[in-house]
Design an enzyme around this catalytic site. Structure first.
Site: not given
Ligand SMILES: *Cc1c(COP(=O)(O)O)cnc(C)c1O
Length: 839
Positions: A370, A561-562, A567, A669, A673
Site C-alpha cells: 500500500h 482524507k488523513r 497529501k 479511493t 467516491k
Molecule cells: C475513503 C476514505 C478514506 C481514504 O481517502 P483517501 O483520500 O483515498 O486517502 C479515508 N477515510 C475515510 C473515512 C474514507 O471513507
C-alpha cells in the site's frame, strides 16, 4: 414526503405487505423482549436497537443458508487478513443490500419517525485509520455481492480510531468507545476460542526418526474469542462474515496465581492480557514499532490460522490439499507474520518437511502493498521478536537463509542488492523487514493502482522484481457503489435508476449509458437539482457542526482524507491564503464564490500534520470573519472525519482535491467516491488519478503539476524551494504572512515550523507545484460559472466511473490471484431493490 410514501405503499405487492406485517411482529418482539421496553419507556434509541436485532435475524437466516451451501459445495475460500476494517455504519447498508430499505422505512413511519433519524443512533465502527481499512470494507461488500466465498479476519478493538475534536483550532483526541451501547448486528461465537502463545523459549530435540524437532514453550497465553459481523451481498442471498477477535485472559494463566492465593494479581493480569484488543493504533502509513502492536498482529494471525486450519481439517482430514481450498490475502505487511506462523504449524506441529511446508505456504499467501514511502515500510527489532516470538524468529532466519542462497545462485543481483532483499536489515540494531518476508512468502504481490504497481517494481522492490518478475501484478482499487452511491446519494441513484434501471448497482459500467443523456436539457436540469439538494443538506450539516454559514450555490471544493504532508493539504491552504490576499488587495475583484472544506485526522504523534490542521483553523477564523471577503470565500474544517461523515460530504461537493506529490499516493479511493457522485477532480498524475484521466478524458478532469519522473528528476538534480519563491512574489508574500503571524496574532511563532519546512526543505515539492495548482484553480473557478458545461462534465464523470467499482477489483483478485469461483447463489426472497424514496 407523505405523497411519496403513499405512492410507495401502493406499489407493495401482497407478498411485500405480508413481509411488512411479519417484520413488524418481529420488531415488536425485539422491542419488548430483547430491549425490554414498553410503550411508556420506549425511546427513539430503542427503536434503533430493536431494528438492529430485527435485521440481525434476517442476516442470520441467510448466514446459515450460505454456510450450508458452502458446506455442501465445498468451494475454495478466500480469507482477507487485515488489522483494519473501516466499516462505518452497518444497518443502513444491510437494509439496502437485503432489499428491506423501503418496507422498513414504512414500518418506522408507523412510529412517527423517519428511518434516517433512527439510523443516526448507530455509531461508526471505525476499526481502521483510512484508505487501507476502508478498502477492506468495500472488498467484503463486493465479495458477498459477487457470491465469492470470502471472509474477513481482523481484531475487534474496544476503541476504534479516536474521535477528533477541535479546541482552539487544534486537534484533540478523544477515546472512541464505539460499542459502549452494544452492537446489535454482531454474533458472538462464545464457542469459538483459540489460545495464543507469547514469549517463552524454544527447544530442539532429535526425534526417534533422526529428525530435528523444534518446540516453542510460550510463557503467556491469551484467548482469542470470535465475534462475527454478517456481510450481506446486494440482491443475493449470500451473507458472508467478518470474524473479529477479542482477547480474553486464559484460565490456565490465572489459575497459577489463584493457586498461590494472589487473587488481586490474577485479576490484574487478566486485564493486562485483554489489553491486546483494547485499541487500534492510530498511525496512518508510519509504523512506530511498539510491542503491543506486534502482539496484536500475531494474535490476529494465529487465531485466524487456527480457525481456518481446524475447519479445513474437519472437512478434509488433511492439510495436503490446503492450497486448493484456501487463499489468504495480506492487506499490507501487518498480518505477514502469518507466513512464519503457518510454517511453524506445518513443520513443528504437523511434522512436515521444510520444503513441503514452504511450497504449501507460498501457494496460500498473496500480499498487497500500500505504500512506496520507504519510511512507512514496517520493520521490527530482532531483539523484540526474540523475546515475544522466539520460534518465529528462528523460522524467519531459516526462510531468509534459504532464500538468500537461492537468490545468490540465480546470479542476477549484486552484493548490495542481495543485502537489500534480505529479511534482516543489518546495523547497530538488527531489524526484520516485514515487506521482504511478505514478498518472499507470497506467490503474488500487487500494488493498488497501475502507477503504484509499476513504481514498486522500479523502487522499493526493484531487486525482487529482478528475481521473480512474474510475482508482481496490479489490482487497481475500487469502491462499493452500494455504500458510495445508493446509500450515500439516494437522490442521484434514484435519478439514474429512472433512466437506466437498477443494473448499475451490480454492474457499474452500465453507467456509460448516461452518456446518451449528456445533452438532454431535462436530464441536466434534474442532475443540477439533485446536486443542489445535496449541497443544501451539506450546508445545513456545516452549520450545525461548525456554526459556519456557507453559500450553497458556491463552488464546494473539498479535501477529505488523513492529514499527511504527502497529501499536501498545505498546498490547498496556501492557495486559500493567496486568494484571500487578492481580495484584500483589491476588494472589488470578482471571484467565483467558493467554499473550501477540509476534513481529516492526524496521527496523534505527527507534529507537522497537527500543525497544518491548526493553520487551517486559524486561517478560517480570519477569512470567515473578514467583512471584506463578503462570502466570496469560506473555509471550513469539519471535525471528526469518518465514513458516515464522508457519506454526507461527498454528494454535496463540486470539486474533489487529489493533489498529492506525484509518486506518493498509492491509489487513493476518495478520488473514486467523488467521481461516482458527480464531483470534478483537481489532481496530480498520482495513484488512481492517472486511470481516472484515462477513463474520463482530459476535458473532464483538471490535472496539473509535476509528473512522477519529473519529481524524481528534480530531486536528483537538487531541489531548491527558494528558487520558486524568488520566481513568485505572491507565493513569497503568502509565506511571509504565515511567518509574520498574520494568522497567529496571539500565538507568535507557532507556524514557524511550517514556514521553515517549506523554505528550507519542502520534501513534497509544494512550492514547485504551486503556480500550476493556482492557475488550474483559476480555470476551474471560471469553468464553474458555466453551469451547463460543468454539468455535462459532471455527468460524464459518473458515466465513466465504472472501472472503479470494487466489484471489478474483486473479480480480478478472484480470477488472477485467488482462483476462487464466483458462485451461483439462490435469489433472495426479499427483492425490492434499493431505496425508491428519496430520504
Ligand atoms: C475513503 C476514505 C478514506 C481514504 O481517502 P483517501 O483520500 O483515498 O486517502 C479515508 N477515510 C475515510 C473515512 C474514507 O471513507
Amino acid at each position: 414526503m407523505i405523497q411519496e410514501n403513499s405512492r410507495l405503499l401502493g406499489l407493495l405487492s401482497e407478498e411485500q405487505k405480508a413481509d411488512l406485517i411479519s417484520l413488524e411482529k418481529q420488531f415488536a418482539h425485539h422491542l419488548e423482549y430483547t430491549i425490554g421496553k414498553n410503550k411508556y419507556t420506549v425511546k427513539n434509541e430503542d427503536i434503533y436497537k430493536a431494528l438492529g436485532h430485527t435485521v440481525r435475524d434476517f442476516l442470520i437466516d441467510r448466514l446459515n443458508l450460505t454456510d450450508e451451501r458452502y458446506r455442501k459445495t465445498n468451494p475454495k475460500k478466500v480469507y482477507y487478513f487485515s488489522l483494519e476494517f473501516l466499516m462505518g455504519k452497518t444497518l443502513s447498508n444491510a437494509l439496502i443490500n437485503l432489499g428491506l430499505y423501503d418496507i422498513v422505512s414504512e414500518m418506522i413511519k408507523g412510529f412517527g419517525l423517519e428511518l434516517a433519524e433512527v439510523l443516526e443512533f448507530e455509531m461508526d465502527a471505525g476499526l481502521g485509520n483510512g484508505g487501507l481499512g476502508r478498502l477492506a470494507a468495500c472488498f467484503l461488500d463486493s465479495m458477498a455481492t459477487l457470491n465469492v466465498p470470502g471472509f474477513g479476519y481482523g481484531i475487534r478493538y474496544d476503541y476504534g480510531i479516536f474521535n477528533q475534536i477541535i479546541a482552539n483550532g487544534q486537534q484533540v483526541e478523544m477515546p472512541d468507545h464505539w460499542d459502549a451501547d452494544g452492537v446489535p448486528y454482531e454474533v458472538i461465537r462464545a464457542d469459538i476460542t483459540y489460545s495464543i502463545g507469547f514469549y517463552g523459549y524454544t527447544e530442539t530435540k532429535i526425534s526417534g526418526r533422526g529428525r530435528t524437532e523444534h518446540d516453542w514453550i510460550p510463557a503467556e497465553t491469551v484467548l482469542a474469542a470470535a465475534h462475527d459481523c454478517p456481510i450481506p451481498g446486494f440482491n443475493t442471498s449470500t451473507v458472508n462474515y467478518l470474524r473479529l477477535w477479542t482477547a480474553k485472559s486464559s484460565e490456565e494463566f490465572n489459575l497459577d496465581y489463584f493457586n498461590h492465593g494472589d487473587y488481586m494479581r490474577a485479576v490484574q493480569d487478566k486485564s493486562i492480557s485483554e489489553n491486546i484488543s483494547k485499541v487500534l493504533y492510530p498511525n496512518d502509513t508510519t509504523e512506530q514499532g511498539k510491542e503491543l502492536r506486534l502482539k496484536q498482529q500475531y494474535f490476529m494471525v494465529a487465531a485466524s490460522l487456527q480457525d481456518i486450519l481446524l475447519r479445513h481439517k474437519q472437512a478434509e482430514g488433511t492439510y495436503k490439499n490446503l492450497a486448493e481450498k484456501v487463499a489468504i490475502q495480506l492487506n499490507d505487511t501487518h498480518p505477514s507474520i502469518g507466513i512464519a506462523e503457518l510454517m511453524r504449524v506445518l513443520v513443528d506441529q504437523e511434522n512436515w518437511s521444510w520444503e513441503d511446508a514452504w511450497d504449501l505456504t507460498t501457494k496460500i499467501f498473496a500480499y498487497t502493498n500500500h505504500t512506496v514511502l520507504p519510511e512507512a515500510l514496517e520493520t521490527w527489532k530482532v531483539s523484540l521478536f526474540e523475546r515475544l516470538l522466539p520460534r518465529h524468529l528462528e523460522i524467519i532466519y531459516e526462510i531468509n537463509f534459504r532464500f538468500l542462497e537461492w537468490a545468490k545462485a540465480k546470479n542476477v543481483l549484486s552484493p548490495d542488492e542481495i543485502s537489500e532483499v534480505s529479511v534482516i536489515q543489518e546495523g547497530a540494531e538488527k531489524r526484520i523487514r516485514m515487506a521482504n518476508l511478505a514478498v518472499i512468502g507470497s506467490h503474488q504481490v500487487n500494488g493498488v493502482a497501475a502507477l503504484h504497481s509499476e513504481l514498486i517494481t522500479t523502487t522499493i522492490f526493484k531487486s525482487f522484481y529482478k528475481l521473480f518478475p512474474e510475482k508482481f501484478n496490479n489490482k487497481t482499487n475500487g469502491i462499493t457503489p452500494r455504500r458510495w452511491l445508493i446509500q450515500s446519494n439516494p437522490s442521484l441513484s434514484y435519478l439514474i435508476q429512472k433512466k437506466l434501471g437498477p443494473k448499475f448497482a451490480t454492474n457499474l459500467s452500465e453507467l456509460k449509458n448516461l452518456e446518451a443523456f449528456v445533452k438532454d436539457k431535462e436530464f441536466k436540469a434534474d442532475w443540477i437539482k439533485v446536486k443542489k439538494t445535496n449541497k443544501d443538506r451539506l450546508a445545513k450539516l456545516i452549520k450545525s457542526e461548525t456554526g459556519i454559514s456557507i453559500d450553497p450555490n458556491s463552488l464546494i471544493d473539498t479535501q477529505i482524507k488523513r492529514f499527511h504532508e504527502y497529501k499536501r493539504q498545505l498546498l490547498n491552504v496556501l492557495r486559500v491564503i493567496a486568494v484571500y490576499r487578492r481580495i484584500k488587495e483589491n476588494p472589488n475583484i470578482t471571484v467565483t464564490p467558493r467554499t473550501v472544506i477540509f476534513g481529516g485526522k492526524a496521527a496523534p504523534g505527527y507534529y507537522m500534520a497537527k500543525l497544518i490542521i491548526k493553520l487551517i483553523n486559524n486561517v478560517a477564523q480570519v477569512v470567515n470573519h473578514d467583512p471584506d471577503v463578503a462570502d466570496r470565500l469560506k473555509l471550513v474544517f469539519l471535525p471528526n472525519y469518518r465514513v458516515s461523515l464522508a457519506e454526507s460530504i461527498i454528494p454535496g461537493s463540486n470539486l474533489s482535491e487529489q493533489i498529492s506529490t506525484a509518486g506518493t499516493e498509492a491509489s487513493g479511493t476518495s478520488n473514486m467516491k467523488f467521481m461516482l457522485n458527480g464531483a470534478l477532480t483537481v489532481g496530480t498524475l498520482d495513484g488512481a488519478n492517472v486511470e481516472m484521466l484515462e477513463e474520463v478524458g482530459e476535458e473532464n478532469i483538471y490535472i496539473f503539476g509535476l509528473k512522477t519522473p519529473e519529481v524524481f528528476a528534480l530531486k536528483e538534480k537538487g531541489y531548491r524551494p527558494q528558487d520558486y519563491l524568488e520566481a513568485n512574489s505572491e507565493l513569497k508574500r503568502v509565506l511571509l504572512m504565515i511567518r509574520e503571524n498574520f494568522f497567529s496574532p496571539s500565538e507568535h511563532g507557532i507556524f514557524n515550523p511550517i514556514y521553515d519546512s517549506l523554505v528550507y526543505q519542502d520534501s513534497y515539492l509544494l512550492l514547485a507545484d504551486f503556480a500550476a495548482y493556482d492557475s488550474i484553480q483559476d480555470r476551474i473557478a471560471s469553468d464553474f460559472l458555466n453551469e451547463d458545461s460543468w454539468t455535462e462534465k459532471s455527468i460524464l464523470n459518473v458515466a465513466r466511473v465504472g472501472k472503479f467499482s470494487s466489484d471489478r477489483t474483486i473479480r480480478e483478485y478472484a480470477e488472477q490471484i485467488w482462483k476462487v469461483p464466483l458462485l451461483e447463489a439462490p435469489s433472495p426472497k426479499t427483492k425490492y431493490g434499493f431505496p425508491l424514496v428519496q430520504s
